[in-house]
Design a protein around this motif. Structure first.
Motif, mmCIF file in Angstrom:
data_model
loop_
_atom_site.group_PDB
_atom_site.id
_atom_site.type_symbol
_atom_site.label_atom_id
_atom_site.label_comp_id
_atom_site.label_asym_id
_atom_site.label_seq_id
_atom_site.Cartn_x
_atom_site.Cartn_y
_atom_site.Cartn_z
ATOM 1 N N TYR A 54 34.978 7.871 -54.215
ATOM 2 C CA TYR A 54 34.003 7.538 -55.255
ATOM 3 C C TYR A 54 34.057 6.049 -55.595
ATOM 4 O O TYR A 54 33.033 5.373 -55.654
ATOM 5 C CB TYR A 54 34.267 8.387 -56.498
ATOM 6 C CG TYR A 54 33.422 8.014 -57.685
ATOM 7 C CD1 TYR A 54 32.077 8.341 -57.736
ATOM 8 C CD2 TYR A 54 33.966 7.317 -58.761
ATOM 9 C CE1 TYR A 54 31.292 7.994 -58.819
ATOM 10 C CE2 TYR A 54 33.188 6.967 -59.844
ATOM 11 C CZ TYR A 54 31.853 7.307 -59.871
ATOM 12 O OH TYR A 54 31.082 6.964 -60.948
ATOM 13 N N ILE A 55 35.264 5.541 -55.787
ATOM 14 C CA ILE A 55 35.433 4.124 -56.125
ATOM 15 C C ILE A 55 34.956 3.236 -54.977
ATOM 16 O O ILE A 55 34.300 2.217 -55.187
ATOM 17 C CB ILE A 55 36.905 3.829 -56.498
ATOM 18 C CG1 ILE A 55 37.231 4.508 -57.826
ATOM 19 C CG2 ILE A 55 37.164 2.333 -56.585
ATOM 20 C CD1 ILE A 55 38.683 4.453 -58.213
ATOM 21 N N GLN A 56 35.269 3.646 -53.744
ATOM 22 C CA GLN A 56 34.832 2.877 -52.583
ATOM 23 C C GLN A 56 33.306 2.870 -52.489
ATOM 24 O O GLN A 56 32.693 1.854 -52.171
ATOM 25 C CB GLN A 56 35.427 3.452 -51.294
ATOM 26 C CG GLN A 56 35.172 2.593 -50.074
ATOM 27 C CD GLN A 56 35.823 1.237 -50.181
ATOM 28 O OE1 GLN A 56 36.950 1.119 -50.614
ATOM 29 N NE2 GLN A 56 35.109 0.206 -49.781
ATOM 30 N N GLY A 57 32.683 3.999 -52.799
ATOM 31 C CA GLY A 57 31.224 4.071 -52.803
ATOM 32 C C GLY A 57 30.616 3.137 -53.831
ATOM 33 O O GLY A 57 29.601 2.489 -53.571
ATOM 34 N N LEU A 58 31.235 3.060 -55.012
ATOM 35 C CA LEU A 58 30.749 2.138 -56.043
ATOM 36 C C LEU A 58 30.868 0.688 -55.578
ATOM 37 O O LEU A 58 29.967 -0.122 -55.802
ATOM 38 C CB LEU A 58 31.536 2.332 -57.337
ATOM 39 C CG LEU A 58 31.298 3.611 -58.121
ATOM 40 C CD1 LEU A 58 32.195 3.661 -59.338
ATOM 41 C CD2 LEU A 58 29.847 3.717 -58.547
ATOM 42 N N ARG A 59 31.966 0.367 -54.930
ATOM 43 C CA ARG A 59 32.158 -1.001 -54.454
ATOM 44 C C ARG A 59 31.165 -1.333 -53.348
ATOM 45 O O ARG A 59 30.677 -2.464 -53.263
ATOM 46 C CB ARG A 59 33.584 -1.186 -53.963
ATOM 47 C CG ARG A 59 34.579 -1.216 -55.092
ATOM 48 C CD ARG A 59 35.963 -1.542 -54.618
ATOM 49 N NE ARG A 59 36.882 -1.559 -55.753
ATOM 50 C CZ ARG A 59 38.162 -1.269 -55.661
ATOM 51 N NH1 ARG A 59 38.704 -0.962 -54.516
ATOM 52 N NH2 ARG A 59 38.925 -1.310 -56.737
ATOM 53 N N ASP A 60 30.889 -0.360 -52.468
ATOM 54 C CA ASP A 60 29.927 -0.591 -51.400
ATOM 55 C C ASP A 60 28.529 -0.809 -51.967
ATOM 56 O O ASP A 60 27.777 -1.646 -51.481
ATOM 57 C CB ASP A 60 29.918 0.582 -50.418
ATOM 58 C CG ASP A 60 31.191 0.646 -49.584
ATOM 59 O OD1 ASP A 60 31.918 -0.361 -49.537
ATOM 60 O OD2 ASP A 60 31.454 1.710 -48.979
ATOM 61 N N GLN A 61 28.169 -0.027 -53.008
ATOM 62 C CA GLN A 61 26.872 -0.190 -53.645
ATOM 63 C C GLN A 61 26.743 -1.557 -54.289
ATOM 64 O O GLN A 61 25.667 -2.164 -54.273
ATOM 65 C CB GLN A 61 26.709 0.874 -54.739
ATOM 66 C CG GLN A 61 25.789 1.985 -54.385
ATOM 67 C CD GLN A 61 25.604 2.941 -55.559
ATOM 68 O OE1 GLN A 61 26.272 2.801 -56.593
ATOM 69 N NE2 GLN A 61 24.738 3.893 -55.380
ATOM 70 N N GLU A 62 27.840 -2.016 -54.844
ATOM 71 C CA GLU A 62 27.832 -3.314 -55.525
ATOM 72 C C GLU A 62 27.558 -4.443 -54.542
ATOM 73 O O GLU A 62 26.909 -5.437 -54.875
ATOM 74 C CB GLU A 62 29.188 -3.525 -56.203
ATOM 75 C CG GLU A 62 29.219 -4.659 -57.177
ATOM 76 C CD GLU A 62 30.556 -4.743 -57.869
ATOM 77 O OE1 GLU A 62 31.403 -5.523 -57.413
ATOM 78 O OE2 GLU A 62 30.765 -4.001 -58.849
ATOM 79 N N GLU A 63 28.031 -4.315 -53.317
ATOM 80 C CA GLU A 63 27.855 -5.359 -52.307
ATOM 81 C C GLU A 63 26.415 -5.432 -51.812
ATOM 82 O O GLU A 63 25.954 -6.484 -51.403
ATOM 83 C CB GLU A 63 28.793 -5.112 -51.128
ATOM 84 C CG GLU A 63 30.240 -5.359 -51.437
ATOM 85 C CD GLU A 63 31.154 -5.051 -50.266
ATOM 86 O OE1 GLU A 63 30.637 -4.719 -49.185
ATOM 87 O OE2 GLU A 63 32.371 -5.138 -50.442
ATOM 88 N N ILE A 64 25.727 -4.320 -51.853
ATOM 89 C CA ILE A 64 24.355 -4.273 -51.304
ATOM 90 C C ILE A 64 23.374 -4.999 -52.169
ATOM 91 O O ILE A 64 23.397 -5.368 -53.203
ATOM 92 C CB ILE A 64 23.892 -2.810 -51.112
ATOM 93 C CG1 ILE A 64 24.723 -2.154 -50.034
ATOM 94 C CG2 ILE A 64 22.416 -2.744 -50.769
ATOM 95 C CD1 ILE A 64 24.432 -0.693 -49.827
#
Length: 64
Positions: A54-64
């Motif tokens: 979940y945390i990794q998904g949030l970080r990936d979304q932030e980069e986009i």
């Protein structure tokens, strides 16, 4: 056991606030809640992996 010395002339509310802060930092409440019921190690591990995903998904979304 938590010991909070009350200084002379100190308001009891301030001492109580220090006690609450110290109690929260020790993590005693969370430990009590955790020990209320047994959770299998595999369930703990699965929850830990899901949280990391979940945390990794949030970080990936932030980069986009």
């Amino acid at each position: 056991m938590l010991i909070i010395p009350v200084k002379e002339g100190e308001n009891i509310d301030r001492a109580l606030k220090r006690f609450k802060r110290k109690f929260d930092r020790t993590g005693a409440k969370t430990q009590l809640r955790e020990r209320k019921q047994f959770t299998k190690p595999s369930v703990k591990r699965r929850a830990q992996i899901q949280k990391a995903q979940y945390i990794q998904g949030l970080r990936d979304q932030e980069e986009i």
